[in-house]
Design a protein around this motif. Sequence first.
Motif, PDB file in Angstrom:
ATOM      1  N   LEU A   1      20.285  53.213   7.326  1.00 57.28           N
ATOM      2  CA  LEU A   1      21.525  52.879   8.023  1.00 57.28           C
ATOM      3  C   LEU A   1      22.699  52.871   7.054  1.00 57.28           C
ATOM      4  O   LEU A   1      23.796  53.326   7.389  1.00 57.28           O
ATOM      5  CB  LEU A   1      21.390  51.534   8.740  1.00 57.28           C
ATOM      6  N   ALA A   2      22.469  52.408   5.827  1.00 59.62           N
ATOM      7  CA  ALA A   2      23.522  52.444   4.810  1.00 59.62           C
ATOM      8  C   ALA A   2      23.894  53.894   4.499  1.00 59.62           C
ATOM      9  O   ALA A   2      25.087  54.225   4.370  1.00 59.62           O
ATOM     10  CB  ALA A   2      23.060  51.722   3.554  1.00 59.62           C
ATOM     11  N   ASP A   3      22.900  54.775   4.368  1.00 63.14           N
ATOM     12  CA  ASP A   3      23.190  56.194   4.142  1.00 63.14           C
ATOM     13  C   ASP A   3      23.994  56.779   5.304  1.00 63.14           C
ATOM     14  O   ASP A   3      24.932  57.558   5.099  1.00 63.14           O
ATOM     15  CB  ASP A   3      21.899  56.998   3.971  1.00 63.14           C
ATOM     16  N   ASP A   4      23.628  56.406   6.510  1.00 57.55           N
ATOM     17  CA  ASP A   4      24.369  56.897   7.673  1.00 57.55           C
ATOM     18  C   ASP A   4      25.791  56.347   7.701  1.00 57.55           C
ATOM     19  O   ASP A   4      26.734  57.050   8.083  1.00 57.55           O
ATOM     20  CB  ASP A   4      23.623  56.534   8.954  1.00 57.55           C
ATOM     21  N   PHE A   5      25.966  55.086   7.288  1.00 59.17           N
ATOM     22  CA  PHE A   5      27.308  54.530   7.201  1.00 59.17           C
ATOM     23  C   PHE A   5      28.159  55.330   6.213  1.00 59.17           C
ATOM     24  O   PHE A   5      29.317  55.634   6.492  1.00 59.17           O
ATOM     25  CB  PHE A   5      27.271  53.059   6.774  1.00 59.17           C
ATOM     26  N   VAL A   6      27.596  55.641   5.051  1.00 55.60           N
ATOM     27  CA  VAL A   6      28.333  56.404   4.044  1.00 55.60           C
ATOM     28  C   VAL A   6      28.710  57.773   4.602  1.00 55.60           C
ATOM     29  O   VAL A   6      29.842  58.227   4.472  1.00 55.60           O
ATOM     30  CB  VAL A   6      27.508  56.543   2.742  1.00 55.60           C
ATOM     31  N   LEU A   7      27.757  58.424   5.234  1.00 52.78           N
ATOM     32  CA  LEU A   7      28.018  59.747   5.797  1.00 52.78           C
ATOM     33  C   LEU A   7      29.055  59.683   6.912  1.00 52.78           C
ATOM     34  O   LEU A   7      29.986  60.495   6.950  1.00 52.78           O
ATOM     35  CB  LEU A   7      26.713  60.348   6.332  1.00 52.78           C
ATOM     36  N   GLN A   8      28.920  58.718   7.793  1.00 50.94           N
ATOM     37  CA  GLN A   8      29.841  58.611   8.930  1.00 50.94           C
ATOM     38  C   GLN A   8      31.236  58.164   8.498  1.00 50.94           C
ATOM     39  O   GLN A   8      32.218  58.481   9.161  1.00 50.94           O
ATOM     40  CB  GLN A   8      29.285  57.633   9.972  1.00 50.94           C
ATOM     41  N   SER A   9      31.333  57.437   7.395  1.00 49.06           N
ATOM     42  CA  SER A   9      32.645  56.948   6.963  1.00 49.06           C
ATOM     43  C   SER A   9      33.530  58.053   6.412  1.00 49.06           C
ATOM     44  O   SER A   9      34.730  57.861   6.246  1.00 49.06           O
ATOM     45  CB  SER A   9      32.478  55.835   5.920  1.00 49.06           C
TER      46      SER A   9
ATOM     47  N   ALA B   1      22.999  45.917  10.840  1.00 49.01           N
ATOM     48  CA  ALA B   1      24.316  46.491  10.557  1.00 49.01           C
ATOM     49  C   ALA B   1      25.010  45.798   9.383  1.00 49.01           C
ATOM     50  O   ALA B   1      25.566  46.467   8.500  1.00 49.01           O
ATOM     51  CB  ALA B   1      25.192  46.457  11.798  1.00 49.01           C
ATOM     52  N   ASP B   2      24.998  44.483   9.364  1.00 48.00           N
ATOM     53  CA  ASP B   2      25.711  43.762   8.297  1.00 48.00           C
ATOM     54  C   ASP B   2      25.113  44.043   6.921  1.00 48.00           C
ATOM     55  O   ASP B   2      25.843  44.344   5.966  1.00 48.00           O
ATOM     56  CB  ASP B   2      25.700  42.253   8.572  1.00 48.00           C
ATOM     57  N   ALA B   3      23.787  43.968   6.812  1.00 48.49           N
ATOM     58  CA  ALA B   3      23.138  44.226   5.520  1.00 48.49           C
ATOM     59  C   ALA B   3      23.333  45.683   5.098  1.00 48.49           C
ATOM     60  O   ALA B   3      23.581  45.970   3.919  1.00 48.49           O
ATOM     61  CB  ALA B   3      21.650  43.900   5.605  1.00 48.49           C
ATOM     62  N   ALA B   4      23.277  46.594   6.050  1.00 43.03           N
ATOM     63  CA  ALA B   4      23.461  48.010   5.722  1.00 43.03           C
ATOM     64  C   ALA B   4      24.902  48.295   5.313  1.00 43.03           C
ATOM     65  O   ALA B   4      25.148  49.113   4.416  1.00 43.03           O
ATOM     66  CB  ALA B   4      23.067  48.878   6.923  1.00 43.03           C
ATOM     67  N   ARG B   5      25.842  47.636   5.944  1.00 44.73           N
ATOM     68  CA  ARG B   5      27.251  47.828   5.584  1.00 44.73           C
ATOM     69  C   ARG B   5      27.496  47.371   4.148  1.00 44.73           C
ATOM     70  O   ARG B   5      28.159  48.057   3.358  1.00 44.73           O
ATOM     71  CB  ARG B   5      28.153  47.066   6.549  1.00 44.73           C
ATOM     72  N   MET B   6      26.918  46.231   3.769  1.00 45.00           N
ATOM     73  CA  MET B   6      27.084  45.740   2.397  1.00 45.00           C
ATOM     74  C   MET B   6      26.419  46.692   1.401  1.00 45.00           C
ATOM     75  O   MET B   6      26.990  46.975   0.339  1.00 45.00           O
ATOM     76  CB  MET B   6      26.494  44.331   2.264  1.00 45.00           C
ATOM     77  N   LEU B   7      25.259  47.190   1.711  1.00 51.68           N
ATOM     78  CA  LEU B   7      24.571  48.127   0.837  1.00 51.68           C
ATOM     79  C   LEU B   7      25.360  49.427   0.710  1.00 51.68           C
ATOM     80  O   LEU B   7      25.466  50.004  -0.380  1.00 51.68           O
ATOM     81  CB  LEU B   7      23.154  48.416   1.355  1.00 51.68           C
ATOM     82  N   ALA B   8      25.965  49.871   1.794  1.00 54.16           N
ATOM     83  CA  ALA B   8      26.774  51.097   1.754  1.00 54.16           C
ATOM     84  C   ALA B   8      27.986  50.900   0.845  1.00 54.16           C
ATOM     85  O   ALA B   8      28.328  51.794   0.065  1.00 54.16           O
ATOM     86  CB  ALA B   8      27.214  51.483   3.161  1.00 54.16           C
ATOM     87  N   TYR B   9      28.624  49.747   0.930  1.00 53.69           N
ATOM     88  CA  TYR B   9      29.752  49.461   0.040  1.00 53.69           C
ATOM     89  C   TYR B   9      29.308  49.448  -1.416  1.00 53.69           C
ATOM     90  O   TYR B   9      29.999  49.957  -2.301  1.00 53.69           O
ATOM     91  CB  TYR B   9      30.407  48.118   0.387  1.00 53.69           C
TER      92      TYR B   9
END
Length: 161
Positions: A112-120, A145-153
């Motif tokens: 999910l973090a990888d997808d957040f990075v890609l989608q951002s 979502a919250d943990a993945a968002r922090m990992l993406a950052y």
Amino acid sequence: MPPRSDDIDPREFRNALNENGFAYLGRTVDKFVDIRFPKAGRYFEPVKDARKRTLRRETLARLMAARHSAETEAAQTAAEAARKQAVAAAIAPAAHPPCRASLTDAAAIAQLADDFVLQSTRAEGVVRFDLILLGWQPSQLDAHADAARMLAYQRQEGVAA
């Protein structure tokens, strides 16, 4: 009328038609149809002699030849479909992302973090609907979502807010 010496008798002909899946459509139509490979409008004329008598042996040979060509055509169609399926299978992993519904815990957060990075990287940013299209379940998004968002950052060397 006795059968001609070079032809098969009517009973053998009828039995051969039944065994091989052919049907005679009657005297008014005077055509044969292949029951095993039916196709609209595909009828077969009997082979006739000069006196307009059906030559049963030659008619059966013609029907079997038509069957062979239908089987060959079906085999070619199946081979072409298999080739297309192989091409689709070869490009499908690139065209469709893997299903994410089976991921749990740390694997789900990392993906999910990888997808957040890609989608951002898009102008719209991360959109829930797009994540669902990628294969995420709404319950997974709610849970991770919250943990993945922090990992993406962290992966982008940003600061988590």
